[in-house]
Write a protein that holds these residues in place. Sequence first.
Motif, PDB file in Angstrom:
ATOM      1  N   TRP A 437       0.598  -1.420  -0.192  1.00 35.55           N
ATOM      2  CA  TRP A 437      -0.432  -0.076   0.359  1.00 35.55           C
ATOM      3  C   TRP A 437       1.235   1.210  -0.392  1.00 35.55           C
ATOM      4  CZ3 TRP A 437      -4.938  -0.137   3.666  1.00 35.55           C
ATOM      5  CH2 TRP A 437      -5.899  -1.189   3.147  1.00 35.55           C
ATOM      6  N   THR A 438      -0.232   2.685  -0.880  1.00 38.97           N
ATOM      7  CA  THR A 438       0.755   3.660  -0.262  1.00 38.97           C
ATOM      8  C   THR A 438       0.422   5.000   0.556  1.00 38.97           C
ATOM      9  OG1 THR A 438      -0.869   4.486  -1.458  1.00 38.97           O
ATOM     10  CG2 THR A 438       0.813   3.952  -2.703  1.00 38.97           C
ATOM     11  N   ARG A 439       0.928   5.347   1.445  1.00 35.50           N
ATOM     12  CA  ARG A 439       1.075   5.887   2.591  1.00 35.50           C
ATOM     13  C   ARG A 439      -0.673   6.608   2.495  1.00 35.50           C
ATOM     14  NH1 ARG A 439       0.750   5.018   7.787  1.00 35.50           N
ATOM     15  NH2 ARG A 439       3.414   4.254   7.389  1.00 35.50           N
ATOM     16  N   GLU A 440      -0.774   7.003   0.928  1.00 41.69           N
ATOM     17  CA  GLU A 440      -2.335   7.403   1.273  1.00 41.69           C
ATOM     18  C   GLU A 440      -3.097   5.945   0.951  1.00 41.69           C
ATOM     19  OE1 GLU A 440       0.757   7.991  -0.655  1.00 41.69           O
ATOM     20  OE2 GLU A 440       0.889  10.072  -0.880  1.00 41.69           O
ATOM     21  N   ASP A 441      -2.621   5.413   0.398  1.00 42.77           N
ATOM     22  CA  ASP A 441      -3.832   3.682   0.883  1.00 42.77           C
ATOM     23  C   ASP A 441      -4.201   3.651   1.968  1.00 42.77           C
ATOM     24  OD1 ASP A 441      -4.430   3.455  -2.041  1.00 42.77           O
ATOM     25  OD2 ASP A 441      -2.442   1.939  -1.691  1.00 42.77           O
ATOM     26  N   ASP A 442      -2.847   4.058   3.251  1.00 42.56           N
ATOM     27  CA  ASP A 442      -2.876   3.631   4.375  1.00 42.56           C
ATOM     28  C   ASP A 442      -3.729   4.526   5.471  1.00 42.56           C
ATOM     29  OD1 ASP A 442      -1.414   1.533   6.136  1.00 42.56           O
ATOM     30  OD2 ASP A 442      -1.227   3.405   6.901  1.00 42.56           O
ATOM     31  N   LEU A 443      -3.464   5.866   4.673  1.00 41.46           N
ATOM     32  CA  LEU A 443      -4.574   6.867   5.873  1.00 41.46           C
ATOM     33  C   LEU A 443      -5.676   6.942   5.430  1.00 41.46           C
ATOM     34  CD1 LEU A 443      -3.139   9.102   8.330  1.00 41.46           C
ATOM     35  CD2 LEU A 443      -2.973  10.494   6.175  1.00 41.46           C
ATOM     36  N   GLN A 444      -6.092   6.793   3.785  1.00 43.16           N
ATOM     37  CA  GLN A 444      -7.633   6.811   3.510  1.00 43.16           C
ATOM     38  C   GLN A 444      -8.302   5.131   3.529  1.00 43.16           C
ATOM     39  OE1 GLN A 444      -6.525   8.657  -0.897  1.00 43.16           O
ATOM     40  NE2 GLN A 444      -6.890  10.702   0.920  1.00 43.16           N
ATOM     41  N   HIS A 445      -8.083   4.607   3.491  1.00 40.81           N
ATOM     42  CA  HIS A 445      -8.347   3.086   3.667  1.00 40.81           C
ATOM     43  C   HIS A 445      -8.100   2.863   4.986  1.00 40.81           C
ATOM     44  CE1 HIS A 445     -10.166   3.252   0.480  1.00 40.81           C
ATOM     45  NE2 HIS A 445      -9.182   3.886  -0.542  1.00 40.81           N
ATOM     46  N   ASP A 446      -7.657   3.139   6.466  1.00 42.10           N
ATOM     47  CA  ASP A 446      -7.790   2.670   7.430  1.00 42.10           C
ATOM     48  C   ASP A 446      -8.844   1.801   7.911  1.00 42.10           C
ATOM     49  OD1 ASP A 446      -5.795   1.692   9.925  1.00 42.10           O
ATOM     50  OD2 ASP A 446      -5.920   3.734  10.251  1.00 42.10           O
ATOM     51  N   GLN A 447      -8.891   1.630   9.390  1.00 41.99           N
ATOM     52  CA  GLN A 447      -9.510   1.226  10.246  1.00 41.99           C
ATOM     53  C   GLN A 447     -10.590   1.915  11.294  1.00 41.99           C
ATOM     54  OE1 GLN A 447     -12.180  -1.898   9.209  1.00 41.99           O
ATOM     55  NE2 GLN A 447     -10.931  -1.743   7.184  1.00 41.99           N
ATOM     56  N   TYR A 448     -10.333   3.272  11.284  1.00 46.51           N
ATOM     57  CA  TYR A 448     -10.630   4.294  11.768  1.00 46.51           C
ATOM     58  C   TYR A 448     -11.362   4.224  13.474  1.00 46.51           C
ATOM     59  CZ  TYR A 448      -9.405   5.876   6.754  1.00 46.51           C
ATOM     60  OH  TYR A 448      -9.366   5.935   6.022  1.00 46.51           O
ATOM     61  N   ARG A 449      -9.613   5.100  14.052  1.00 40.93           N
ATOM     62  CA  ARG A 449     -10.037   5.097  15.283  1.00 40.93           C
ATOM     63  C   ARG A 449     -11.257   5.870  15.431  1.00 40.93           C
ATOM     64  NH1 ARG A 449      -8.944   8.886  19.806  1.00 40.93           N
ATOM     65  NH2 ARG A 449      -9.255  10.110  18.442  1.00 40.93           N
ATOM     66  N   ALA A 450     -12.415   6.050  16.350  1.00 36.93           N
ATOM     67  CA  ALA A 450     -14.140   6.589  16.096  1.00 36.93           C
ATOM     68  C   ALA A 450     -13.941   7.789  16.502  1.00 36.93           C
ATOM     69  CB  ALA A 450     -15.168   5.926  16.229  1.00 36.93           C
ATOM     70  N   GLY A 451     -14.481   9.249  16.013  1.00 36.58           N
ATOM     71  CA  GLY A 451     -14.322  10.301  16.431  1.00 36.58           C
ATOM     72  C   GLY A 451     -15.855  10.202  17.098  1.00 36.58           C
ATOM     73  N   GLY A 452     -15.950  11.313  18.323  1.00 33.42           N
ATOM     74  CA  GLY A 452     -17.688  11.085  19.205  1.00 33.42           C
ATOM     75  C   GLY A 452     -17.522  12.262  19.342  1.00 33.42           C
ATOM     76  N   PHE A 453     -18.752  12.389  20.351  1.00 35.03           N
ATOM     77  CA  PHE A 453     -18.968  13.741  20.791  1.00 35.03           C
ATOM     78  C   PHE A 453     -19.774  13.371  22.046  1.00 35.03           C
ATOM     79  CE2 PHE A 453     -19.836  13.506  16.620  1.00 35.03           C
ATOM     80  CZ  PHE A 453     -19.065  15.078  15.782  1.00 35.03           C
TER      81      PHE A 453
END
Lengths: 750, 158
Positions: A437-453
């Motif tokens: 993966w490119t870094r761009e792939d990695d950043l844009q296709h992660d399994q993200y830490r969700a945001g929250g409120f």
Amino acid sequence: MNNPAPQNPSRRAFIRNSALLGGGLVLGVYVTQTDTFKHWIAKPDEAADSVEFKPNAFIRIAPDGTVTLISKQPEIGQGIKTSLPMVIAEELEVDWRDVVIVQGDLDPVYGSQSAGGSRSTPTNYEEFHRLGATARNLLIQAAAQIWQVPADNLQARDSAVHDPASGRKLSFGELTTTAAGLPLPPPGEVKLKDPKDFKLLGTRIGGVDNPAIVTGKPLFGIDVQLPGLRYATYVKSPAFGGKVVSANLDEIKALPGIVDAFSIDGTENLKGLLPGVAIVADSSWAAFRARQQLRIVWDEGKVAEQSWADFSRQAQALSKQVGAEVLRKDGDTDAALKTAAKAVEAAYQYPFISHASIEPQNATVWFKDGGVEIWAPTQNPEAGQKIVTETLGIPKEKITLHITRSGGGFGRRLIPDYLIEAVAIAQRIDAPVKLTWTREDDLQHDQYRAGGFHFLRGGLNEQGKLIAWHNHFITFSHPVFKDGKNSLELGSGANLSGDEFPGRWVENCLLEQTPLACGIPMGPWRAPRSNVLAWVFHSFIDELAHAGGRDPLEFRMEILGDQGFLPGSGEQGIPYDVNRMKHVLQHVAEKAEWGKKTYPRGQGQGIAFHFSHRGYIAQVAEVTVSPDGKLKVDRVVVSTDIGAQIVNLSGAENQVQGSVIDGLGALMFQELDIDKGRIVQSNFGDYPMIRIADAPTRIDVHFLKTDFPVTGLGEPALPPLAPAVCNAIYAATGIRVRQLPLSRTDLSWS
Amino acid sequence: MSQFTLSVNGETRSIDIAGDTPLLWVLRDHLQLVGSKFGCGIGQCGACTVHLDGEPTRACITPVSDIGQRKITTIEGLSANGEHPLQIAWRELDVPQCGYCQAGQIMTAAALLKKSPRPSDQEIDAELEGNLCRCGTYLRIRAGIHRAAEIAAARETA
């Protein structure tokens, strides 16, 4: 990585000499092997060596005395490849310099091989003691047999069995043939060492791969080299859930160095094989360069309508309503807040963030001889094997999975999406294929830490005691169709437990949760949930302490109270030992001289604690904020209670210091924006990570030895950092940080 | 495709390759020197740091056609047997966690020590600013550079 082949005596001499000449603080295993992956291609014929002693799947002792230990869990930087073998070596009484450590492939003989949840140490610690002690028992029996003396008279130490009565000794290498012929002792006969006699555990041992790391030897997944290797890149829809309509594949195939280009239909599983276009080339660069010419028409689907700005608007609107789910309801929070002597209200929010492990996702796959061989930097090899079977129907027994060292994990590599992509691509190529993966792939296709409120209200009585706590948590979920109906499934790491502190401690407590539907992949990020919940709750507790004119430490000690041990509420509840937490809190306060120092404006201390992953951790941060708002963390003091034994002091300290810096980096910088269903940021230029100049000047780490079971340290030291720093910023400036990252808050003062 | 003759770790290597190929991929895919790492591809993380005539350089954004006669040194060629003071210090202090960035950190630090044999923390922070460590080993990196400076000084006087 260490050479798995039998060692010759000259190499062993080299090992000893090198370690002695180093004169350093830690012992190191020196490696002469240059081709790390060699043994994966051509395994030595183990059966040929009849005198090797193999008491179990994890220990091999060669006649030359080399002790090979298998590391079963993936090494992702948490140090497990050094620390768990240390446990065996301690009981075995082998000189650490005689030990070679080999990463085990995925194999049921080793039991669970997933590295997640800081579980590797607690789930293996006792078993690994028994493995080492059993081997020691057999070696002693072998010597007893040879000398015809009672085994009880003999002692094992420094890779040999000694007979104190006669002064004679036999090295482990000399005992292998006899030991190999002995039956395993009954478990009851195997005596574990008394911890007071430990010689290795608790000392500082250097990472076993350090010699290879500092000389640039192949170690990581991305370093795998195979004959005739092809190189692949895989392009997925920038908007999550998009499908390929068409692509200029013929033009791509005509470009220099291109072996093939094709689209893959994939599945809808965000943690699996997503649709995309693969380009396979004769070098990484040929693939990446061709990718610049790739034109794909996407059907982006509904997720493309989602944005962070819209999520944020929805959250504000929902905060005015009753929550979708009540997680805890004790007493009458509304009534208590009405009659409270002081009531405080605040909203906290944090964004989606990426794991950004420094080694981009990759995997190498070779279909040959009717099976498939996979090399992958993975935290969860079982999940990798499972998804290959599920997605492509390849039976388990046809899959060989080699676990490589990972350039960081942080939870990202628990998800095998990149691995199944590599397998799906390689299935169409008559050669081994490495997908990078490119870094761009990695950043844009992660399994993200969700945001929250979080929308919080708290109330104090006349004495400034916390009597009411209300939190409405607006979080993220995925729409799913399950059991014949549509529902929302909370994102991984995006849930709140009704037991999370201070739930259970406040007489009037209402915890509500409302999920927003989204199509953004979410996954476990180091200390899931805790990595942000600790920040929210300990920041708001700090607000309440100050509102009541209370000392933040004393206020927290009062909340913790004298309840001793608190069982969890129901099966998913969190058992909590209040005394252990009070112990570390008091300890960190003493070490940081809490309340004993006076600071000028712009400097201050903040305190926080958190329990997660079976670890009790408290931290004090000392910060300087310049009048123009520049933050410098001068010192962080960490007190931890992770049980009775630190396995590797050097590794443990590194984990805690790394957790502090990782926590600080997430706090200061990390933020992803979502627009049109895609991640806006693309690389480290617009997604800054913490760099050396922002690292704290000092991080003091204290390990409190208690009588509790040993546990892991990859995660629990991270959560308290952010609130400790934000509370220190408040003490220094009077500015309360209620939004992450810190770069969103103006910290300037005058 | 063009023919390039490169000096890599003291050896002459000839390679037939497209001139826009970044040095990083020449090293990794064509010369099997995988110590220099791919992290970002845009010169932001420093994991690919090599020396060109002793100057720390981001191999991921340096086309092979730009190298000319300059001598390339990678982590594999920093010392003959892993005994550069930084390599010794890194082992002694157990600097790495995952280890992926450390070749780049060491290469940048090696260039710093050449121009400033006893660097201050401020100099270290300024010089190493371009090298990300995702695991957060920055305190040990600082300590490792100070320790390497001591080892080098002891060698001088020995």
